[in-house]
Design a protein around this motif. Structure first.
Motif, PDB file in Angstrom:
ATOM      1  N   ALA A  47      17.652  28.586  61.690  1.00 23.63           N
ATOM      2  CA  ALA A  47      18.700  28.450  60.670  1.00 23.63           C
ATOM      3  C   ALA A  47      18.587  29.604  59.672  1.00 23.63           C
ATOM      4  O   ALA A  47      17.498  29.945  59.232  1.00 23.63           O
ATOM      5  N   PRO A  48      19.715  30.225  59.298  1.00 20.74           N
ATOM      6  CA  PRO A  48      19.672  31.317  58.330  1.00 20.74           C
ATOM      7  C   PRO A  48      19.109  30.845  56.984  1.00 20.74           C
ATOM      8  O   PRO A  48      19.350  29.718  56.559  1.00 20.74           O
ATOM      9  N   ALA A  49      18.353  31.699  56.325  1.00 16.94           N
ATOM     10  CA  ALA A  49      17.786  31.365  55.013  1.00 16.94           C
ATOM     11  C   ALA A  49      18.890  31.227  53.975  1.00 16.94           C
ATOM     12  O   ALA A  49      18.775  30.437  53.036  1.00 16.94           O
ATOM     13  N   MET A  50      19.980  31.978  54.134  1.00 19.23           N
ATOM     14  CA  MET A  50      21.120  31.886  53.222  1.00 19.23           C
ATOM     15  C   MET A  50      22.221  31.072  53.875  1.00 19.23           C
ATOM     16  O   MET A  50      22.778  31.484  54.889  1.00 19.23           O
ATOM     17  N   VAL A  51      22.534  29.922  53.298  1.00 17.19           N
ATOM     18  CA  VAL A  51      23.635  29.115  53.814  1.00 17.19           C
ATOM     19  C   VAL A  51      24.950  29.701  53.317  1.00 17.19           C
ATOM     20  O   VAL A  51      25.931  29.775  54.040  1.00 17.19           O
ATOM     21  N   ARG A  52      24.945  30.141  52.057  1.00 22.87           N
ATOM     22  CA  ARG A  52      26.155  30.715  51.455  1.00 22.87           C
ATOM     23  C   ARG A  52      25.761  31.899  50.584  1.00 22.87           C
ATOM     24  O   ARG A  52      24.806  31.829  49.817  1.00 22.87           O
ATOM     25  N   LEU A  53      26.504  32.975  50.702  1.00 24.34           N
ATOM     26  CA  LEU A  53      26.332  34.160  49.872  1.00 24.34           C
ATOM     27  C   LEU A  53      27.731  34.600  49.472  1.00 24.34           C
ATOM     28  O   LEU A  53      28.521  35.011  50.323  1.00 24.34           O
ATOM     29  N   ALA A  54      28.064  34.468  48.194  1.00 26.47           N
ATOM     30  CA  ALA A  54      29.432  34.731  47.747  1.00 26.47           C
ATOM     31  C   ALA A  54      29.450  35.633  46.525  1.00 26.47           C
ATOM     32  O   ALA A  54      28.591  35.534  45.654  1.00 26.47           O
ATOM     33  N   ARG A  55      30.424  36.492  46.479  1.00 32.35           N
ATOM     34  CA  ARG A  55      30.653  37.374  45.337  1.00 32.35           C
ATOM     35  C   ARG A  55      31.387  36.575  44.274  1.00 32.35           C
ATOM     36  O   ARG A  55      32.349  35.861  44.585  1.00 32.35           O
ATOM     37  N   VAL A  56      30.987  36.657  43.018  1.00 32.75           N
ATOM     38  CA  VAL A  56      31.658  35.955  41.926  1.00 32.75           C
ATOM     39  C   VAL A  56      32.495  36.950  41.127  1.00 32.75           C
ATOM     40  O   VAL A  56      33.702  36.818  41.023  1.00 32.75           O
ATOM     41  N   SER A  57      31.854  37.937  40.536  1.00 33.20           N
ATOM     42  CA  SER A  57      32.545  38.964  39.769  1.00 33.20           C
ATOM     43  C   SER A  57      33.060  40.016  40.733  1.00 33.20           C
ATOM     44  O   SER A  57      32.339  40.460  41.629  1.00 33.20           O
ATOM     45  N   LYS A  58      34.314  40.404  40.574  1.00 31.64           N
ATOM     46  CA  LYS A  58      34.928  41.378  41.469  1.00 31.64           C
ATOM     47  C   LYS A  58      35.483  42.533  40.644  1.00 31.64           C
ATOM     48  O   LYS A  58      35.650  42.399  39.430  1.00 31.64           O
ATOM     49  N   PRO A  59      35.793  43.656  41.279  1.00 32.38           N
ATOM     50  CA  PRO A  59      36.380  44.752  40.501  1.00 32.38           C
ATOM     51  C   PRO A  59      37.674  44.349  39.801  1.00 32.38           C
ATOM     52  O   PRO A  59      37.982  44.839  38.731  1.00 32.38           O
ATOM     53  N   SER A  60      38.428  43.433  40.388  1.00 30.76           N
ATOM     54  CA  SER A  60      39.691  43.005  39.789  1.00 30.76           C
ATOM     55  C   SER A  60      39.505  41.928  38.718  1.00 30.76           C
ATOM     56  O   SER A  60      40.394  41.711  37.901  1.00 30.76           O
ATOM     57  N   ARG A  61      38.367  41.231  38.735  1.00 36.61           N
ATOM     58  CA  ARG A  61      38.128  40.148  37.770  1.00 36.61           C
ATOM     59  C   ARG A  61      36.632  40.028  37.511  1.00 36.61           C
ATOM     60  O   ARG A  61      35.899  39.445  38.303  1.00 36.61           O
ATOM     61  N   ARG A  62      36.198  40.574  36.398  1.00 37.36           N
ATOM     62  CA  ARG A  62      34.782  40.524  36.036  1.00 37.36           C
ATOM     63  C   ARG A  62      34.460  39.176  35.405  1.00 37.36           C
ATOM     64  O   ARG A  62      35.247  38.643  34.636  1.00 37.36           O
ATOM     65  N   VAL A  63      33.284  38.657  35.736  1.00 39.16           N
ATOM     66  CA  VAL A  63      32.836  37.377  35.198  1.00 39.16           C
ATOM     67  C   VAL A  63      31.498  37.609  34.498  1.00 39.16           C
ATOM     68  O   VAL A  63      30.572  38.158  35.086  1.00 39.16           O
ATOM     69  N   TYR A  64      31.410  37.180  33.231  1.00 36.35           N
ATOM     70  CA  TYR A  64      30.193  37.350  32.448  1.00 36.35           C
ATOM     71  C   TYR A  64      29.696  35.988  31.977  1.00 36.35           C
ATOM     72  O   TYR A  64      30.474  35.055  31.808  1.00 36.35           O
ATOM     73  N   ALA A  65      28.397  35.879  31.768  1.00 37.87           N
ATOM     74  CA  ALA A  65      27.806  34.636  31.272  1.00 37.87           C
ATOM     75  C   ALA A  65      26.609  34.971  30.394  1.00 37.87           C
ATOM     76  O   ALA A  65      25.906  35.953  30.635  1.00 37.87           O
ATOM     77  N   GLY A  66      26.392  34.135  29.392  1.00 42.80           N
ATOM     78  CA  GLY A  66      25.230  34.277  28.539  1.00 42.80           C
ATOM     79  C   GLY A  66      24.012  33.670  29.211  1.00 42.80           C
ATOM     80  O   GLY A  66      24.136  32.852  30.136  1.00 42.80           O
ATOM     81  N   GLY A  67      22.849  34.027  28.744  1.00 45.93           N
ATOM     82  CA  GLY A  67      21.607  33.535  29.338  1.00 45.93           C
ATOM     83  C   GLY A  67      21.466  32.031  29.272  1.00 45.93           C
ATOM     84  O   GLY A  67      21.032  31.390  30.228  1.00 45.93           O
TER      85      GLY A  67
END
Length: 143
Positions: A82-102
């Motif tokens: 079984a792959p170690a990564m079940v899901r690997l997804a991009r959140v922030s994209k060049p068209s829509r940046r996503v930021y979060a505080g610590g």
């Protein structure tokens, strides 16, 4: 693998994530990705989190080859293949940046996964960002 001469790669991280997902779907032992310092930092973070076996920089094969190194990524599989990564997804994209505080970063995948952040202190996991109380761009999610 690679892109034809003259074709620009606009989102190297999305391309890298796609290569990792495709490599695991095809049950490959390793994949190669174009080299960049940012992609290398993300891959090293994934390796430290235990989702990849190893990452190494491969120099150009000959002086006649283009002078761009590549990255060889050893994929990791669990029991039963079984792959170690079940899901690997991009959140922030060049068209829509996503930021979060610590402190405002919620647990990824109900606590089963991890966020990947690009912070002023470098690329790190969401757990490390919370510990250091540093925010940044949410690059992706892995579990």
């Amino acid at each position: 693998m690679g892109h034809p001469k003259g074709v620009a790669l606009h989102d190297a991280l999305s391309d890298t994530f796609a290569r990792l997902r495709n490599g695991q779907t095809a049950r490959r032992a390793a994949v190669t990705v174009p080299h960049s310092r940012h992609v290398l930092a993300v891959l090293r973070t994934l390796t430290a989190l235990g989702y990849l076996s190893a990452v190494r920089v491969v120099p150009p094969p000959s002086p006649a080859a283009p002078p761009h190194p590549t990255l060889a990524v050893d994929l990791k599989y669990g029991p039963g293949g079984a792959p170690a990564m079940v899901r690997l997804a991009r959140v922030s994209k060049p068209s829509r940046r996503v930021y979060a505080g610590g402190r405002s970063l919620p647990p990824a995948a109900s606590g089963l996964g991890e966020w990947l952040l690009s912070t002023p202190q470098g690329v790190m996991s969401g757990t490390e960002a919370r510990r250091r109380n540093v925010g940044g761009e949410v690059l992706g999610q892995v579990f």
